[in-house]
Design a protein around this motif. Structure first.
Motif, PDB file in Angstrom:
ATOM      1  N   PRO A 124     -10.212   5.582   4.155  1.00 42.46           N
ATOM      2  CA  PRO A 124      -9.984   4.445   3.255  1.00 42.46           C
ATOM      3  C   PRO A 124      -8.651   3.756   3.549  1.00 42.46           C
ATOM      4  CG  PRO A 124      -9.570   6.492   2.113  1.00 42.46           C
ATOM      5  CD  PRO A 124     -10.098   6.847   3.474  1.00 42.46           C
ATOM      6  N   PHE A 125      -8.540   2.529   3.051  1.00 37.94           N
ATOM      7  CA  PHE A 125      -7.286   1.813   3.199  1.00 37.94           C
ATOM      8  C   PHE A 125      -6.182   2.566   2.475  1.00 37.94           C
ATOM      9  CE2 PHE A 125      -9.933  -2.179   3.539  1.00 37.94           C
ATOM     10  CZ  PHE A 125      -9.653  -2.382   4.877  1.00 37.94           C
ATOM     11  N   LYS A 126      -5.001   2.581   3.065  1.00 32.98           N
ATOM     12  CA  LYS A 126      -3.827   3.139   2.432  1.00 32.98           C
ATOM     13  C   LYS A 126      -2.690   2.168   2.693  1.00 32.98           C
ATOM     14  CE  LYS A 126      -1.733   7.547   1.555  1.00 32.98           C
ATOM     15  NZ  LYS A 126      -1.692   8.966   1.869  1.00 32.98           N
ATOM     16  N   SER A 127      -1.806   2.064   1.753  1.00 28.56           N
ATOM     17  CA  SER A 127      -0.685   1.157   1.890  1.00 28.56           C
ATOM     18  C   SER A 127       0.371   1.747   2.823  1.00 28.56           C
ATOM     19  CB  SER A 127      -0.073   0.900   0.511  1.00 28.56           C
ATOM     20  OG  SER A 127       1.157   0.255   0.624  1.00 28.56           O
ATOM     21  N   LYS A 128       0.886   0.909   3.722  1.00 27.21           N
ATOM     22  CA  LYS A 128       1.960   1.341   4.615  1.00 27.21           C
ATOM     23  C   LYS A 128       3.184   1.741   3.795  1.00 27.21           C
ATOM     24  CE  LYS A 128       4.550  -0.291   8.640  1.00 27.21           C
ATOM     25  NZ  LYS A 128       4.773  -1.435   9.534  1.00 27.21           N
ATOM     26  N   GLN A 129       3.417   1.034   2.698  1.00 31.39           N
ATOM     27  CA  GLN A 129       4.548   1.343   1.828  1.00 31.39           C
ATOM     28  C   GLN A 129       4.387   2.730   1.207  1.00 31.39           C
ATOM     29  OE1 GLN A 129       5.261  -1.516  -1.302  1.00 31.39           O
ATOM     30  NE2 GLN A 129       7.301  -0.708  -1.723  1.00 31.39           N
ATOM     31  N   VAL A 130       3.168   3.079   0.789  1.00 31.58           N
ATOM     32  CA  VAL A 130       2.908   4.405   0.220  1.00 31.58           C
ATOM     33  C   VAL A 130       3.196   5.482   1.258  1.00 31.58           C
ATOM     34  CG1 VAL A 130       1.085   5.939  -0.638  1.00 31.58           C
ATOM     35  CG2 VAL A 130       1.254   3.602  -1.503  1.00 31.58           C
ATOM     36  N   VAL A 131       2.749   5.275   2.482  1.00 32.61           N
ATOM     37  CA  VAL A 131       2.970   6.241   3.559  1.00 32.61           C
ATOM     38  C   VAL A 131       4.464   6.445   3.807  1.00 32.61           C
ATOM     39  CG1 VAL A 131       2.643   6.648   6.035  1.00 32.61           C
ATOM     40  CG2 VAL A 131       0.750   5.797   4.657  1.00 32.61           C
ATOM     41  N   LEU A 132       5.222   5.347   3.863  1.00 30.29           N
ATOM     42  CA  LEU A 132       6.661   5.437   4.116  1.00 30.29           C
ATOM     43  C   LEU A 132       7.390   6.109   2.954  1.00 30.29           C
ATOM     44  CD1 LEU A 132       7.175   1.932   5.746  1.00 30.29           C
ATOM     45  CD2 LEU A 132       7.377   4.143   6.886  1.00 30.29           C
ATOM     46  N   LEU A 133       6.973   5.833   1.719  1.00 33.82           N
ATOM     47  CA  LEU A 133       7.599   6.472   0.561  1.00 33.82           C
ATOM     48  C   LEU A 133       7.284   7.969   0.527  1.00 33.82           C
ATOM     49  CD1 LEU A 133       7.067   3.719  -2.145  1.00 33.82           C
ATOM     50  CD2 LEU A 133       9.258   4.512  -1.238  1.00 33.82           C
ATOM     51  N   GLU A 134       6.056   8.333   0.885  1.00 31.38           N
ATOM     52  CA  GLU A 134       5.692   9.752   0.924  1.00 31.38           C
ATOM     53  C   GLU A 134       6.505  10.493   1.989  1.00 31.38           C
ATOM     54  OE1 GLU A 134       1.426   9.497   1.365  1.00 31.38           O
ATOM     55  OE2 GLU A 134       1.122   9.612  -0.805  1.00 31.38           O
ATOM     56  N   LYS A 135       6.806   9.825   3.106  1.00 28.26           N
ATOM     57  CA  LYS A 135       7.646  10.432   4.148  1.00 28.26           C
ATOM     58  C   LYS A 135       9.056  10.716   3.634  1.00 28.26           C
ATOM     59  CE  LYS A 135       5.503   8.673   8.360  1.00 28.26           C
ATOM     60  NZ  LYS A 135       5.674   7.789   9.535  1.00 28.26           N
ATOM     61  N   GLU A 136       9.508   9.904   2.668  1.00 26.86           N
ATOM     62  CA  GLU A 136      10.836  10.100   2.086  1.00 26.86           C
ATOM     63  C   GLU A 136      10.816  11.105   0.928  1.00 26.86           C
ATOM     64  OE1 GLU A 136      12.853   6.455   1.106  1.00 26.86           O
ATOM     65  OE2 GLU A 136      13.071   5.911   3.212  1.00 26.86           O
ATOM     66  N   GLY A 137       9.659  11.699   0.645  1.00 26.79           N
ATOM     67  CA  GLY A 137       9.577  12.731  -0.377  1.00 26.79           C
ATOM     68  C   GLY A 137       9.067  12.280  -1.737  1.00 26.79           C
ATOM     69  N   HIS A 138       8.651  11.057  -1.861  1.00 27.90           N
ATOM     70  CA  HIS A 138       8.095  10.561  -3.128  1.00 27.90           C
ATOM     71  C   HIS A 138       6.623  10.935  -3.212  1.00 27.90           C
ATOM     72  CE1 HIS A 138      11.699   8.191  -3.898  1.00 27.90           C
ATOM     73  NE2 HIS A 138      11.624   7.726  -2.659  1.00 27.90           N
ATOM     74  N   TRP A 139       6.124  11.069  -4.426  1.00 30.34           N
ATOM     75  CA  TRP A 139       4.689  11.283  -4.597  1.00 30.34           C
ATOM     76  C   TRP A 139       4.196  10.445  -5.763  1.00 30.34           C
ATOM     77  CZ3 TRP A 139       3.034  13.923  -9.035  1.00 30.34           C
ATOM     78  CH2 TRP A 139       4.017  14.624  -9.724  1.00 30.34           C
ATOM     79  N   PHE A 140       2.883  10.216  -5.783  1.00 34.07           N
ATOM     80  CA  PHE A 140       2.272   9.289  -6.723  1.00 34.07           C
ATOM     81  C   PHE A 140       1.338  10.012  -7.680  1.00 34.07           C
ATOM     82  CE2 PHE A 140       3.593   6.895  -3.104  1.00 34.07           C
ATOM     83  CZ  PHE A 140       3.985   5.659  -3.592  1.00 34.07           C
ATOM     84  N   SER A 141       1.260   9.503  -8.903  1.00 38.49           N
ATOM     85  CA  SER A 141       0.306  10.033  -9.880  1.00 38.49           C
ATOM     86  C   SER A 141      -1.083   9.485  -9.554  1.00 38.49           C
ATOM     87  CB  SER A 141       0.717   9.622 -11.296  1.00 38.49           C
ATOM     88  OG  SER A 141       0.538   8.222 -11.458  1.00 38.49           O
ATOM     89  N   GLU A 142      -2.081   9.917 -10.298  1.00 39.12           N
ATOM     90  CA  GLU A 142      -3.451   9.437 -10.081  1.00 39.12           C
ATOM     91  C   GLU A 142      -3.580   7.942 -10.350  1.00 39.12           C
ATOM     92  OE1 GLU A 142      -6.206  11.758 -12.349  1.00 39.12           O
ATOM     93  OE2 GLU A 142      -5.584  13.629 -11.395  1.00 39.12           O
ATOM     94  N   THR A 143      -2.710   7.411 -11.196  1.00 39.72           N
ATOM     95  CA  THR A 143      -2.765   5.981 -11.526  1.00 39.72           C
ATOM     96  C   THR A 143      -2.009   5.114 -10.524  1.00 39.72           C
ATOM     97  OG1 THR A 143      -0.824   6.149 -12.953  1.00 39.72           O
ATOM     98  CG2 THR A 143      -2.989   6.437 -13.999  1.00 39.72           C
ATOM     99  N   GLY A 144      -1.356   5.740  -9.527  1.00 34.71           N
ATOM    100  CA  GLY A 144      -0.635   4.994  -8.512  1.00 34.71           C
ATOM    101  C   GLY A 144       0.835   4.773  -8.829  1.00 34.71           C
ATOM    102  N   THR A 145       1.315   5.383  -9.919  1.00 34.75           N
ATOM    103  CA  THR A 145       2.726   5.252 -10.275  1.00 34.75           C
ATOM    104  C   THR A 145       3.545   6.302  -9.532  1.00 34.75           C
ATOM    105  OG1 THR A 145       2.080   4.505 -12.483  1.00 34.75           O
ATOM    106  CG2 THR A 145       4.353   5.213 -12.209  1.00 34.75           C
TER     107      THR A 145
END
Length: 156
Positions: A124-145
């Motif tokens: 599925p599509f994934k946001s490049k921004q989400v990928v880069l933030l996850e690399k920095e140690g951030h994680w997202f809730s089920e709602t995308g926050t």
């Protein structure tokens, strides 16, 4: 009757209108785009604004976040958060860490050119921004926050 005469009828001149002066901000003085003063000051008002936005974004350390509104306030233009987004849409991603800027709800703002993947169930599509933030140690809730995003905000 003369009561309903239009100003555009023969023999009648249209009313003169006063020109409104544009309000300028103290943070970014206005210069006409092609003027010598604009070139001496480093470009048009828009270019100076974009450079100021990029400079503020560069201040955000890895692992930290900021919002479009926080950058606008730091520049002395609190109502310009949308313009911050427009500026970041055209930035050089190698020099400016644009992915550390999120919206005021703690979510990634959707961009059509920010998609990775095929858009299928398997990939599925994934946001490049989400990928880069996850690399920095951030994680997202089920709602995308972004989880705990309010504790990770950079202060200007």
């Amino acid at each position: 009757s003369d009561r309903f005469q239009c100003c555009h009828q023969p023999g009648m001149a249209p009313p003169k209108r006063k020109k409104k002066k544009k309000a300028t901000s103290g943070a970014l003085p206005a210069s006409p785009a092609g003027s010598t003063a604009a070139k001496a000051e480093g470009g048009t008002r828009q270019h100076r604004f974009h450079r100021a936005v990029f400079q503020k974004v560069k201040e955000v350390e890895p692992g930290m976040l900021t919002t479009y509104g926080a950058i606008a306030k730091a520049l002395g233009l609190p109502n310009y958060s949308r313009h911050v987004g427009f500026a970041l849409a055209g930035c050089d991603g190698a020099k400016v860490p644009w992915w550390r800027v999120i919206n005021s709800s703690g979510k990634v703002s959707w961009r059509p050119k920010d998609r990775i993947g095929e858009g299928t169930k398997a990939n599925p599509f994934k946001s490049k921004q989400v990928v880069l933030l996850e690399k920095e140690g951030h994680w997202f809730s089920e709602t995308g926050t972004l989880a705990g995003w309010t504790r990770k905000l950079h202060e200007f």
